[in-house]
Design a protein around this motif. Structure first.
Motif, mmCIF file in Angstrom:
data_model
loop_
_atom_site.group_PDB
_atom_site.id
_atom_site.type_symbol
_atom_site.label_atom_id
_atom_site.label_comp_id
_atom_site.label_asym_id
_atom_site.label_seq_id
_atom_site.Cartn_x
_atom_site.Cartn_y
_atom_site.Cartn_z
ATOM 1 N N VAL A 20 0.977 -1.127 0.076
ATOM 2 C CA VAL A 20 0.556 -0.186 -0.185
ATOM 3 C C VAL A 20 0.978 1.305 0.027
ATOM 4 C CG1 VAL A 20 -2.159 1.331 1.099
ATOM 5 C CG2 VAL A 20 -1.842 -1.637 0.692
ATOM 6 N N THR A 21 0.959 2.329 -1.143
ATOM 7 C CA THR A 21 2.244 2.547 -1.283
ATOM 8 C C THR A 21 1.069 4.074 -1.253
ATOM 9 O OG1 THR A 21 3.441 1.713 -2.091
ATOM 10 C CG2 THR A 21 4.063 4.118 -3.162
ATOM 11 N N THR A 22 1.645 4.881 -0.525
ATOM 12 C CA THR A 22 1.039 6.582 -0.666
ATOM 13 C C THR A 22 1.972 8.093 -0.154
ATOM 14 O OG1 THR A 22 -0.669 7.591 0.258
ATOM 15 C CG2 THR A 22 0.300 6.518 1.674
ATOM 16 N N SER A 23 1.383 8.510 -0.256
ATOM 17 C CA SER A 23 3.102 9.943 0.612
ATOM 18 C C SER A 23 2.131 10.649 1.345
ATOM 19 C CB SER A 23 3.603 10.367 -0.889
ATOM 20 O OG SER A 23 2.634 10.791 -1.628
ATOM 21 N N PHE A 24 3.326 11.770 1.991
ATOM 22 C CA PHE A 24 3.282 12.692 2.666
ATOM 23 C C PHE A 24 4.378 13.895 2.252
ATOM 24 C CE2 PHE A 24 2.933 16.193 6.167
ATOM 25 C CZ PHE A 24 2.013 17.064 5.530
ATOM 26 N N GLN A 25 3.391 14.852 1.544
ATOM 27 C CA GLN A 25 4.481 15.704 1.089
ATOM 28 C C GLN A 25 5.782 14.999 0.527
ATOM 29 O OE1 GLN A 25 5.317 18.426 3.686
ATOM 30 N NE2 GLN A 25 3.179 19.590 4.141
ATOM 31 N N SER A 26 6.945 15.672 0.578
ATOM 32 C CA SER A 26 8.046 14.671 -0.134
ATOM 33 C C SER A 26 8.418 12.981 0.514
ATOM 34 C CB SER A 26 9.454 15.306 -0.014
ATOM 35 O OG SER A 26 9.869 15.355 1.882
ATOM 36 N N ALA A 27 7.344 12.666 1.412
ATOM 37 C CA ALA A 27 7.673 11.211 2.830
ATOM 38 C C ALA A 27 7.258 10.260 1.678
ATOM 39 C CB ALA A 27 7.289 11.443 3.397
ATOM 40 N N SER A 28 7.586 9.299 1.435
ATOM 41 C CA SER A 28 7.169 8.068 1.178
ATOM 42 C C SER A 28 6.766 7.406 2.096
ATOM 43 C CB SER A 28 8.047 7.153 0.081
ATOM 44 O OG SER A 28 8.650 8.302 -0.956
ATOM 45 N N VAL A 29 5.397 7.076 2.061
ATOM 46 C CA VAL A 29 4.515 6.313 3.065
ATOM 47 C C VAL A 29 4.662 4.388 1.929
ATOM 48 C CG1 VAL A 29 2.653 5.324 4.572
ATOM 49 C CG2 VAL A 29 3.569 7.591 4.106
ATOM 50 N N HIS A 30 5.111 3.229 2.446
ATOM 51 C CA HIS A 30 4.875 2.025 1.746
ATOM 52 C C HIS A 30 4.466 1.386 3.655
ATOM 53 C CE1 HIS A 30 7.530 3.103 -1.818
ATOM 54 N NE2 HIS A 30 6.703 4.298 -1.625
ATOM 55 N N VAL A 31 3.493 0.917 2.871
ATOM 56 C CA VAL A 31 3.249 -0.873 4.199
ATOM 57 C C VAL A 31 2.671 -1.752 3.647
ATOM 58 C CG1 VAL A 31 1.830 -1.051 6.473
ATOM 59 C CG2 VAL A 31 2.867 1.335 6.125
ATOM 60 N N THR B 26 -1.230 10.672 7.757
ATOM 61 C CA THR B 26 -0.951 9.152 7.015
ATOM 62 C C THR B 26 -0.401 7.334 6.823
ATOM 63 O OG1 THR B 26 -0.237 11.007 5.702
ATOM 64 C CG2 THR B 26 0.004 9.104 4.137
ATOM 65 N N VAL B 27 0.408 8.068 7.524
ATOM 66 C CA VAL B 27 1.112 6.226 8.099
ATOM 67 C C VAL B 27 0.194 5.347 9.022
ATOM 68 C CG1 VAL B 27 3.063 4.526 9.117
ATOM 69 C CG2 VAL B 27 3.493 7.481 7.794
ATOM 70 N N GLN B 28 -0.481 5.811 9.606
ATOM 71 C CA GLN B 28 -1.479 5.058 10.706
ATOM 72 C C GLN B 28 -2.796 5.507 10.017
ATOM 73 O OE1 GLN B 28 -0.892 5.378 13.978
ATOM 74 N NE2 GLN B 28 -2.675 3.362 13.713
ATOM 75 N N ASN B 29 -2.885 5.788 9.237
ATOM 76 C CA ASN B 29 -4.388 5.618 8.255
ATOM 77 C C ASN B 29 -4.129 4.364 7.244
ATOM 78 O OD1 ASN B 29 -5.397 7.973 9.591
ATOM 79 N ND2 ASN B 29 -5.594 8.847 7.170
ATOM 80 N N THR B 30 -2.868 4.126 6.976
ATOM 81 C CA THR B 30 -2.633 3.163 6.113
ATOM 82 C C THR B 30 -2.781 1.792 6.663
ATOM 83 O OG1 THR B 30 -0.983 4.392 4.862
ATOM 84 C CG2 THR B 30 -0.636 2.163 4.433
ATOM 85 N N ILE B 31 -2.221 1.529 8.132
ATOM 86 C CA ILE B 31 -1.994 0.662 8.815
ATOM 87 C C ILE B 31 -2.771 0.149 9.659
ATOM 88 C CG2 ILE B 31 -1.836 0.304 12.012
ATOM 89 C CD1 ILE B 31 1.245 0.301 10.038
#
Length: 311
Positions: free
Chosen positions: A70-81, A101-106
């Motif tokens: 599950v791949t998303t981002s916030f500004q320049s940060a990559s969030v991959h879970v 953003t990380v918490q919503n992904t989890i």
């Protein structure tokens, strides 16, 4: 664990032409099956590859566990879970901050009854320990990723992933360390600068080769992670952590028992290292290093002095 528990080698993070890999899913799965893996998660970015489409590859020796990165981002940060043992595509969420953003992904992964693991926090220097500390309901963190651009060892003011793991454990966050290869490149040359398979894996202790049993064992820390060394047994009692190492060729091994703040508590150079708990440790984990520099990571044993804290 029950006496009939077995060890199952697997990889929970790899890619195919369904996202940014160079090889179709069937050929990727065949590579892992032919190299002795017992299970594999095809974790393409925001893609659900249904294992039923590859049913001919699965038998009593090999299982495909359904997954997604599950791949998303916030500004320049990559969030991959990674989401393990899913039944459908999990849409990538957004948030009003990086932590959200990380918490919503989890939360989205947990809502599907699946198991999350946070991928390569140092990729693009995206998720520091302050962010990781504030995330809730996660248990699995990549401490070794075989991709050449994820900065496992850290750099500058940013700690490596083992140091970050110890910092979070010491503060009171109960986490287990995952190793993966994050393979993208199965074609052409196998080289350090390419994201090739076979660089990191987990070996899970479960009673059966079943997706739910495997991911629940991962979520509970019943596994070790490795980039090379093979462990025959890990035995934990109230007073001792014992390991049996399977010697490969003429390799030699050094085992470091590690406690709070990453402090090395003891060193053992035998094939049967043991650590006797002294009673004042918060936790003890082990790092088995072979003479090529490859590592196996044994999950932390938490003592009665360990206090799990919430952010």
């Amino acid at each position: 664990m029950p006496t009939n528990a077995q060890w199952f080698k697997g990889n929970t993070h790899t890619h195919t032409t369904n996202s940014d890999g160079d090889t179709p899913p069937e050929a990727v799965a065949r590579w892992y099956k032919s190299h002795g893996y017992r299970f594999l998660v095809l974790s393409d970015h925001n893609v659900f590859t249904n294992p039923a489409t590859l049913a001919s590859l699965m038998d009593s020796t090999f299982l495909l566990v359904p997954g997604e990165e599950v791949t998303t981002s916030f500004q320049s940060a990559s969030v991959h879970v990674n989401a393990l043992e899913i039944s459908r595509l999990i849409p990538a969420p957004k948030g009003g901050s990086l932590v959200e953003t990380v918490q919503n992904t989890i939360d989205a992964i947990r809502a599907e009854g699946a198991v999350p693991h946070i991928n390569h926090p140092n990729f693009r220097w995206s998720l520091d320990t302050a962010v990781l500390w504030r995330v809730k309901n996660d248990r699995l963190l990549e401490i070794h990723n075989g991709h050449p651009t994820v900065h496992n060892e850290g750099g500058g003011e940013t700690p490596g992933m083992e140091d970050a793991w110890d910092a979070l454990l010491t503060r009171g966050k109960r986490l287990y360390g995952i190793a993966v290869d994050d393979a993208h490149h199965f074609q052409g040359e196998f080289a350090p600068e390419r994201a090739n398979p076979g660089r990191g894996w987990v070996v899970v202790q479960a009673t059966t080769l079943n997706g739910r049993a495997l991911v629940e064992a991962l979520d509970a820390g019943r596994f070790y992670a490795s980039s090379g060394p093979v462990l025959e047994a890990i035995t934990i009692t109230e007073s001792q952590l014992s390991i049996r190492i399977t010697r490969q060729g003429d390799f030699k091994y050094t085992t470091e028992f590690v406690g709070a703040n990453g402090r090395v508590l003891a060193v053992n150079k035998s094939l049967t290292p043991q650590y006797t708990l002294q009673g004042d440790e918060m936790y003890v984990r082990a790092r088995v290093i072979d003479s090529a520099g490859r590592v196996a990571w044994v999950q932390p044993v938490f003592t009665t002095r360990y206090v799990e804290r919430q952010p």
